[in-house]
Scaffold this active site. Structure first.
Site, PDB file in Angstrom:
ATOM      1  N   ASP A 140      -4.553   6.245  -4.329  1.00 35.64           N
ATOM      2  CA  ASP A 140      -4.188   7.612  -4.684  1.00 35.64           C
ATOM      3  C   ASP A 140      -4.160   7.813  -6.196  1.00 35.64           C
ATOM      4  OD1 ASP A 140      -3.444  10.213  -4.369  1.00 35.64           O
ATOM      5  OD2 ASP A 140      -1.757   9.802  -3.038  1.00 35.64           O
ATOM      6  N   ASN A 176      -7.604  -0.222   4.403  1.00 34.24           N
ATOM      7  CA  ASN A 176      -8.477  -0.752   3.343  1.00 34.24           C
ATOM      8  C   ASN A 176      -7.927  -2.058   2.775  1.00 34.24           C
ATOM      9  OD1 ASN A 176     -10.372   1.396   3.254  1.00 34.24           O
ATOM     10  ND2 ASN A 176      -8.799   2.661   2.315  1.00 34.24           N
ATOM     11  N   ASP A 183      -1.330  -0.940   5.883  1.00 34.43           N
ATOM     12  CA  ASP A 183      -1.560  -0.423   7.234  1.00 34.43           C
ATOM     13  C   ASP A 183      -2.884  -0.901   7.812  1.00 34.43           C
ATOM     14  OD1 ASP A 183      -3.277   0.992   5.688  1.00 34.43           O
ATOM     15  OD2 ASP A 183      -2.556   2.976   6.211  1.00 34.43           O
ATOM     16  N   GLY A 184      -3.560  -1.799   7.107  1.00 37.55           N
ATOM     17  CA  GLY A 184      -4.784  -2.398   7.636  1.00 37.55           C
ATOM     18  C   GLY A 184      -6.040  -1.625   7.354  1.00 37.55           C
ATOM     19  N   ASP A 241       0.874  -1.166   0.000  1.00 37.38           N
ATOM     20  CA  ASP A 241       0.000   0.000   0.000  1.00 37.38           C
ATOM     21  C   ASP A 241       0.917   1.224   0.000  1.00 37.38           C
ATOM     22  OD1 ASP A 241      -2.305   1.566   0.273  1.00 37.38           O
ATOM     23  OD2 ASP A 241      -2.103   1.606   2.446  1.00 37.38           O
ATOM     24  N   LYS A 242       0.420   2.392  -0.410  1.00 32.74           N
ATOM     25  CA  LYS A 242       1.296   3.572  -0.464  1.00 32.74           C
ATOM     26  C   LYS A 242       1.217   4.394   0.820  1.00 32.74           C
ATOM     27  CE  LYS A 242       0.431   7.425  -2.812  1.00 32.74           C
ATOM     28  NZ  LYS A 242       0.714   8.544  -1.873  1.00 32.74           N
ATOM     29  N   THR A 243       0.072   5.036   1.032  1.00 29.50           N
ATOM     30  CA  THR A 243      -0.052   5.973   2.152  1.00 29.50           C
ATOM     31  C   THR A 243       0.010   5.227   3.484  1.00 29.50           C
ATOM     32  OG1 THR A 243      -1.480   7.304   0.748  1.00 29.50           O
ATOM     33  CG2 THR A 243      -1.422   7.866   3.081  1.00 29.50           C
ATOM     34  N   ARG A 277       0.155  15.091  -3.344  1.00 30.16           N
ATOM     35  CA  ARG A 277      -1.228  14.615  -3.343  1.00 30.16           C
ATOM     36  C   ARG A 277      -2.113  15.841  -3.530  1.00 30.16           C
ATOM     37  NH1 ARG A 277      -4.290  10.536   0.846  1.00 30.16           N
ATOM     38  NH2 ARG A 277      -6.237  10.464  -0.302  1.00 30.16           N
TER      39      ARG A 277
END
Length: 1225
Positions: free
Chosen positions: A726, A860, A857-858, A479-481, A660
């Site tokens: 994103d 989504n 990070d859990g 994941d990115k963010t 962003r």
């Protein structure tokens, strides 16, 4: 006999099964009973282990409608069998949502059968009830309110008043109590289940057999070890049940207020009595939800960390009751912003005077989201890993070897006229020797040690079996963010629109001159922030955006709500010292405070990629709508003349730099709109004809560890992907910055469009410009060489990456299925991906044989974390329960650590398995040779070998820590592979040759004779002592004490140690064995002890181990033979296998895209290697063998495809799937 086709239930779902109906058969049951008595209960055990045989052996096939017993089989790759008993229930209707005839159903059944009642057949499986449907002629599951396909408006009109008591009791017949019942089994039940394991039954059989042979000490030791193993297992299982029970107990039974039909007052009830259709009142101070419920009145602030792993409070609004949105069929997934989920914590409720916050119960018990999560933990799918499947095959081979020994023993014993009792015992004994009893415990040890080491580096594991699978990961999705980049965003600046152009960018949104602008009003009001215990709480992006304005948020108290009707629930205003100054120039607002009340919120939706609020400025007669979201989406909802002409170029400028970007828009609503009308307006009516306000530029910094970790993974030949929600260009920029896409590589955006009218679906291939400095080709080549990648593979490595958006991914999977595998082979960036699309991507990658890891990070990523072979959550919250691994360090440095430990654990499992296999074969050879002279190993010899050597070595050889760095080579995943089979077979042959050699050689010695208690073959120095010892010895009925036994005991004991050292390898996956001091001390101690008792016999030890005295010269000869044996084992394993065969044959066949080239251009050494490799490959039938994994085959196909990758600006149409060049875009 042809198998009957089963009926499919749960079609298309994860738990899809085939089902067959059966009725009890009397004659079959009598036959089974007779068989059980004759077999001493073994037949019953066999039928217990094999449900298919159990049902077919006692029942006859019948239709599902008439069945008393059902046979179920999963349709996945595991094909598990289950049996289920059919029950009958009497009810006044056939379905839970049937309307009841009030006259005939005044009372529910209390045991008496009423003529108006129907007999309903059902069965339970994995905490789910399946009911027979005459219409479908199949079993169906009643999940809840969604079964009736009611629209959102229908929920308001038909289900908002609540159920009568009678209707509630009727529905409870079908749905049962609303409870996620995790029953903690009693220790006795767990013990019975554990003891009935085939392994423990085999051990019980072995212990009984050894007792007949008077091997009491050895049998007692095995019983003791089994008792410890069972106790440990029971403790672990019981602890897991208790933890799970405690996790769901918090909301299992609570008191709730329920609306009962037309009754004015709500009544108190226990949450266990709730059924779908009940209407509950959410108290003002919140509650932990006992069920899944759709909100129909009011607003709730909810903490969903239990489900999503994100501790950010979420605002839940009521279901739409009018407009287009209300006509949509209610679906929990689509309407999750209006649904309160079981187990989540409602922190606050927002309500208006005279209105209570109400919700309609949608699902209860195990049908809820939390119930499904608990079910997946209670009934996990078996771990599909080749190692475990191969282990069973290997054990079957050992059983085959045992069968040969069994027949050999019977034939030999009959020829020697041995008594029948002895024949039976000794022939069965050979089976217990071949299949090692300590194998499962030894195999588990490596995983337990790895789990402990992972815990030390802050990685927690709830599925230990998956540690081995981590060793095979060759692709990791990130994941990115919050994963690759920092969690928080910093406001870089704002870029306001003025007319058809942008004004210059500004860094400070809190300037006095901007206070009265619509742009700042949008920033201050378009969010879902709330105050919890006086602290602002909500989405980090919203918090950062709001704090940049410097405004203040105030929420109405309960008293204020009661006084004013209606009152704005939330008010935002600028600081007091700013507001008057800002309004001085405007006579209309000079004495008017600049306060904005938020009238209605349309929460942020991942699917819509936007959020909207309706507000009223204090003193204004009209209301305003403010919208924020993805720039492309917002621009599409605005009047075109308000969007600056340079919008696309400006957006691209920011996104390519990794910023962003969020766009804002505004619309003044009609003054005739009242508060009540706004509450019923659909979202689509408000989010149209907006005026574009400008862009907010947020900076999302890459974490310090990210680039280094990705470089380490690339050097280890592990592919990395980015899967984010994103913007596409932002994601590509971050991919370049962190090294996922390197400077010299192209990025091709696959922009897919669904079919429209006569136009088929199409993909446009857009090549992005690379604004970064391209490194020198030579430098790149050298860099790759340093990474240890093969030179030829480096030359062939494609220098392009695909980037795909979530929308394009959906179109391609539906309309271009033949391109999906080609695309994902080189796709590195997946942007704007919805949570379910992340899961879908993991499945696609697994379908082409990638072993996939997922790190998120859990928030989504729950679905993808569960679906991946190895999911690593960076969230320490309860959502990590959905992920096999959880890291306490919130960065991706945990990924290489996990892979290193996985590789070490995998290699350890192979080492232990090979060692245990060799141990059983070495002992098998010793016993088989001794059987030929009607001898055997003694009780204490077995005890010494199994306890002092095997157990100590097996448990200490697992302690090697992981190697400090990741190498580009991956460990093998299969026991049935060339290198491992070669290793095991050569060691078996070596052990066999040396045992047969000493067995024959001892008989050729001049001092050899058939041993008797009076025999004295020792030298003069020890003759008196030995003779006195031998004279007092009792008569040996079992013929244990003899020269052959003593010789084989010595040699085999050293063989166990030599294969343990040879198999216990270090680099490149584990630390060297000399760093594993418990193992080294054990080996040195055992070698010293064995050499000592061999060269300097101690009478007490000789008596204990039942070994006889042999001449010193023979002892020295045995030491030489043992040294030669160890040297041969070492040469075969290290020199032949690890250096020659691995380098020339096995490794050579691992390359993905190795081109066939003439060796003439190579150096003499490379030419020799080439011809040696070719010859050995031909000899071992490995020449031109195609790759086993699909992604390698796809890569080979693409090498020969001149049209791949597609040319810049070309278009691929779904109709003919051919590329057509179009004009440059």
């Amino acid at each position: 006999m042809k198998r009957r086709e089963g009926t499919i239930i749960n079609q298309g779902l994860e738990d899809e099964m085939e089902v067959w109906g059966y009725q009890p058969c009397l004659w079959k049951m009598i036959l089974v009973g007779v068989g059980a008595v004759c077999s001493g209960g073994l037949l019953l055990l066999l039928l217990y282990w094999l449900p298919e045989w159990g049902v077919k052996g006692t029942c006859t096939h019948t239709s599902l409608r008439d069945a008393h017993t059902l046979l179920l089989r999963t349709t996945d790759e595991f094909r598990q069998w289950f049996r289920a008993k059919v029950h009958v229930m009497m009810a006044p209707g056939r379905k839970p949502f049937d309307s009841l005839d009030l006259t005939s159903t005044a009372q529910l059944p209390n045991g008496d059968v009423d003529c108006g009642f129907s007999a309903i057949h059902y069965f339970s499986h994995h905490s789910t009830k399946y009911y027979w449907s005459d219409v479908m002629q199949n079993f169906e599951v009643f999940k809840g309110l969604e079964d009736v396909n009611v629209s959102c408006a229908g929920v308001h009109s038909d289900h908002s008043s609540g159920l009568s008591k009678m209707l509630q009791e009727y529905r409870m017949l079908f749905f049962g109590e609303n409870e996620i019942a995790v029953r903690v089994p009693s220790l006795f039940k767990l013990l019975i289940k554990e003891v009935l394991n085939p392994f423990y039954i085999f051990q019980l059989f072995s212990v009984i057999l050894w007792s007949f042979e008077d091997y009491y000490y050895y049998a007692s030791a095995i019983v003791f070890m089994s008792a410890i193993s069972i106790a440990t297992s029971l403790y672990t299982i019981k602890k897991q049940y208790v933890m799970l029970h405690d996790m769901v107990a918090a909301h299992s039974v609570v008191r709730v207020s329920v609306c009962r039909g037309n009754k004015v007052d709500a009544e108190q009830a226990m949450s266990t009595e709730l059924v779908p259709g009940d209407v509950i009142i959410i108290p003002a101070n919140g509650m932990i939800m006992p069920c899944d419920a759709a909100l129909i009145h009011g607003t709730c602030i909810v903490n969903e960390s239990m489900l999503t792993g994100e501790s950010v409070p979420v605002t839940k609004t009521s279901l739409p009751s009018s407009g287009e949105d209300a006509a949509v069929i209610y679906n929990m997934e689509e309407h999750k912003r209006h649904t309160l989920f079981c187990g989540t914590h409602v922190i606050q409720t927002r309500f208006y005077a005279g209105e209570l916050v109400k919700a309609v119960v949608v699902r209860t018990g195990f049908s809820t989201e939390k119930g499904q999560l608990v079910r997946s933990i209670l009934y996990p799918k078996p771990t599909d890993f080749k190692l475990y499947r191969d282990a069973y095959l290997f054990l079957l081979c050992l059983v085959g070897v045992a069968g040969i020994g069994f027949i050999y023993t019977i034939v030999l014993s009959i020829m020697n006229k041995v008594p029948a009792k002895t024949i039976i015992i000794e022939s069965l004994d050979i089976v217990t020797i071949t299949v090692p009893p300590a194998l499962p415990a030894a195999m588990t040890a490596g995983i337990v040690y790895a789990q402990r080491r992972l815990k030390q580096v802050g990685i927690f594991c709830i599925s230990p079996q998956r540690i081995n699978i981590c060793g095979q990961l060759n692709l990791v999705c990130f994941d990115k963010t919050g994963t690759l980049t920092e969690d928080g965003l910093d406001l870089w600046g704002i870029h306001r629109a003025e007319g058809d152009s942008f004004s210059p960018p500004e860094s400070d949104a809190a300037k006095d001159s901007l206070v009265n602008t619509a742009f700042v009003a949008c920033m201050a009001s378009c969010h879902s922030l709330t105050k919890i215990e006086g602290e602002l709480s909500g989405d980090p992006l919203d918090l950062k955006m709001f704090s940049a304005t410097g405004w203040i948020l105030e929420e109405a108290t309960e008293e204020e709500t009661a006084l004013h009707n209606p009152i704005m629930p939330t008010v935002v205003r600028p600081p007091k010292h700013i507001a008057p100054e800002a309004n001085q120039n405007n006579p209309l607002t000079q004495n008017m405070p600049c306060e904005i009340g938020i009238v209605r919120q349309f929460p942020f939706s991942s699917a819509l990629q936007r959020m909207t609020v309706v507000v009223r400025r204090l003193g204004e007669k009209h209301m305003d709508a403010y919208l924020k979201g993805a720039p492309e989406v917002v621009a599409g909802l605005c009047k075109q003349h308000t969007v600056p002409q340079s919008f696309s170029q400006t957006l691209e400028t920011y996104t390519t730099q990794g910023f962003r970007v969020i766009a804002l828009a505004h619309r003044q609503l009609e003054s005739k709109l009242s508060w009540h009308k706004v509450q019923n307006l659909s979202r689509d009516l408000i989010e149209t004809n907006m005026e574009f306000l400008g862009l907010i530029i947020m900076q999302n910094k890459i974490k310090e560890e990210t680039a280094g970790v990705l470089r380490e993974l690339r050097q280890a030949n592990i592919r990395t992907l980015m899967v984010t929600g994103d913007n596409m260009l932002t994601a590509i920029s971050v991919a370049r910055d962190c090294g996922m896409v390197r400077a010299h590589e192209k990025v091709i955006i696959a922009d897919a469009v669904p079919p429209k009218e006569s136009q088929p679906a199409s993909i446009t291939w857009q090549y992005t410009e690379n604004n970064q400095t391209v490194k020198d080709d030579l430098a790149v080549e050298i860099h790759l060489e340093e990474e240890g990648l093969d030179k030829q593979v480096t030359e062939q490595e494609p220098n392009y990456h695909f980037a795909v958006s979530g929308k394009a991914f959906a179109v391609i999977t539906e309309h271009f299925p033949q391109l999906v595998q080609k695309l994902v082979l080189r796709a590195t960036v997946f942007a704007r991906m919805a949570p379910d699309q992340k899961t879908q991507l993991v499945e696609v990658l697994q379908s082409i044989d990638y072993t996939v890891g997922m790190c998120g990070d859990g928030a989504n990523d729950c679905g993808a974390l569960k679906r991946a072979h190895s999911g690593i959550s960076l969230s320490e919250l309860e959502a990590s329960v959905a992920s096999p691994f959880t890291s306490s360090t919130a960065n991706i440095s945990c990924v290489p650590n996990l892979i290193r430990e996985g590789r070490a654990a995998l290699i350890t499992s192979f080492c232990v398995f090979k060692f245990m296999a060799l141990y059983s074969i070495i002992q098998y050879v010793s016993v088989t040779l001794l059987y030929s002279i009607l001898s055997n190993l003694g009780d204490f010899q077995f005890l010494f070998i199994d306890i002092a050597i095997i157990l100590i070595i097996a448990f200490t050889m697992s302690l090697n820590p992981a190697w400090k760095e990741l190498v580009c080579r991956r460990p093998l995943s299969s026991l049935i592979s060339g290198p491992l089979l070669f290793s095991v077979l050569t060691q078996i042959v070596t052990s066999l040759v040396f045992q047969v050699l000493v067995f024959l050689l001892v008989k050729q010695q001049s001092w050899y004779e058939t041993w008797t208690p009076e025999s004295d073959a020792c030298n003069v120095n020890s003759s008196n002592l030995s003779n006195s010892l031998n004279v007092t010895s009792p008569i040996d009925h079992k013929n244990i004490r003899n020269y052959e036994n003593t010789t084989l005991f010595y040699v085999s004991s050293f063989q166990y140690l030599s294969v343990a050292i040879v198999f216990s390898k270090g680099k490149p996956f584990r630390q060297p064995s000399y760093k594993n001091w418990p193992f080294m001390l054990s080996c040195i101690g055992l070698y010293t002890f064995l050499l000592f008792i061999m060269l300097y016999p101690i009478p007490a030890i000789d008596k204990f181990l039942e070994i006889v005295c042999v001449p010193h010269d023979w002892r020295v000869t045995l030491v030489i033979i043992v040294v030669v044996n160890a040297a041969v084992s070492f040469m075969l394993e290290i020199l032949i296998l690890d250096i020659i065969l691995w380098r020339l044959v096995f490794r050579g066949n691992q390359g993905v895209n190795r081109p066939t080239e003439s060796p003439s251009a190579d150096t003499p050494q490379e030419a020799n290697d080439h011809w040696s490799s070719s010859f050995l490959s031909w000899l071992l039938c490995r020449r031109n063998k195609p790759p086993r994994v699909r992604y390698m085959n796809v890569a080979l196909e693409l090498q020969d495809d001149a049209d791949w990758p597609p040319r810049p600006s070309s278009v691929t149409y779904a109709s003919d799937t051919q590329s057509h060049n179009s004009a440059p875009l």
